[in-house]
Scaffold this active site. Structure first.
Site, PDB file in Angstrom:
ATOM      1  N   ASP A   1       2.454   9.913   2.694  1.00  0.00           N
ATOM      2  CA  ASP A   1       1.996   8.451   2.601  1.00  0.00           C
ATOM      3  C   ASP A   1       0.074   9.296   2.403  1.00  0.00           C
ATOM      4  OD1 ASP A   1       0.022   6.156   5.453  1.00  0.00           O
ATOM      5  OD2 ASP A   1       0.256   6.093   3.221  1.00  0.00           O
TER       6      ASP A   1
ATOM      7  N   ASN B   1       2.685   2.962   0.405  1.00  0.00           N
ATOM      8  CA  ASN B   1       1.648   2.145  -0.809  1.00  0.00           C
ATOM      9  C   ASN B   1       2.015   2.175  -2.099  1.00  0.00           C
ATOM     10  OD1 ASN B   1      -0.064   4.499   1.218  1.00  0.00           O
ATOM     11  ND2 ASN B   1      -1.092   1.708   1.757  1.00  0.00           N
TER      12      ASN B   1
ATOM     13  N   LYS C   1      -2.297   9.089  -3.453  1.00  0.00           N
ATOM     14  CA  LYS C   1      -1.528   8.693  -4.621  1.00  0.00           C
ATOM     15  C   LYS C   1      -1.329   9.669  -5.265  1.00  0.00           C
ATOM     16  CE  LYS C   1      -1.424   6.277  -0.902  1.00  0.00           C
ATOM     17  NZ  LYS C   1      -1.237   7.144   0.598  1.00  0.00           N
TER      18      LYS C   1
END
Ligand SMILES: O=C(NCCO)c1cc(-c2ccc(F)cc2)cc(O)c1O
Ligand SMILES: [Mg+2]
Length: 215
Positions: free
Chosen positions: A141, A170, A144
């Site tokens: 997490d 995500n 990205k």
């Protein structure tokens, strides 16, 4: 992102949550983020998806990459079995400081160890430093653009084993297209997508991706 959120959430937790009550600390953070200001915690809705996969894996050694204020580490810590532990990597010392305070306030400081530093600097020595051979559950997490690089690093360092569960947040928003392409096209991973919403939002899509490592 709002650099001032971490101290505000820490202050809010200290003033409004029950010391030692990890479930209440989680609830207080979620209520604050729904009502006062959004933060980049995995949140309650995607958090429930994380919880379910975590319980199914029933892990002994847990790795999180991207601690932020400690919210997901707290979610997992409350579901940990006896003598299981969470190691969480955080590159921002400001985030790590706040996370340590929130984790300690919730009474989980013995179950969660924060490792300060960049993931590519921490991972090569994590096994000997933490007395762990392989991780049973990994929650990704952090930045990205680093998901794919770090998963490959976990493989190359032998830090994941047959059946390790990897959960990534995500995968829709902000998104990690190269990571998704990598795990979904690799014969070594069995992937499942869990559509959801961006944390503390009702109208923006996001998803979690579960990948079981089967080398
Ligand atoms: O950068 C993220 N994490 C690494 C640092 O802790 C992150 C960002 C967002 C997000 C971004 C931009 C926006 F407009 C809304 C949310 C959401 C997340 O769940 C995240 O994990
Ligand atoms: Mg996230």
């Amino acid at each position: 992102h709002d650099e001032e959120f971490p101290p505000r959430i820490l202050d809010h937790v200290m003033k409004n949550a029950i010391k030692g009550d990890v479930t209440n600390v989680i609830d207080v953070i979620d209520k604050y983020c729904w009502s006062v200001e959004i933060a980049m915690n995995v949140g309650d809705v995607k958090g429930a998806i994380l919880d379910k996969s975590f319980l199914e894996a029933s892990p002994k050694n847990v790795l999180e990459i991207g601690c932020y204020c400690g919210y997901s580490a707290l979610r997992m810590s409350r579901l940990l079995k006896e003598d299981a532990k969470i190691f969480t990597i955080e590159a921002s010392s400001q985030y790590a400081d706040v996370a340590q305070e929130i984790i300690s306030f919730a009474g989980m400081e013995k179950k969660v160890q924060i490792l300060r530093g960049l993931s590519d600097e921490v991972l090569p020595t994590i096994a000997e430093k933490c007395g762990v051979r392989t991780f049973d559950f990994v929650f990704i997490d952090h930045a990205k653009e680093l998901y794919k690089r770090d998963l490959i690093m976990l493989e190359n360092l032998g830090l994941i084993r047959q059946g390790t569960t990897i959960m990534a947040d995500n995968v829709i928003f902000p998104g990690c297209p190269d990571y998704l392409e990598y795990v979904r096209n690799s014969p070594k991973f069995e992937c499942t997508n869990y559509p959801s919403k961006l944390e503390y939002c009702e109208n923006r899509e996001d998803a979690m991706e579960k990948s079981i490592y089967l080398p």
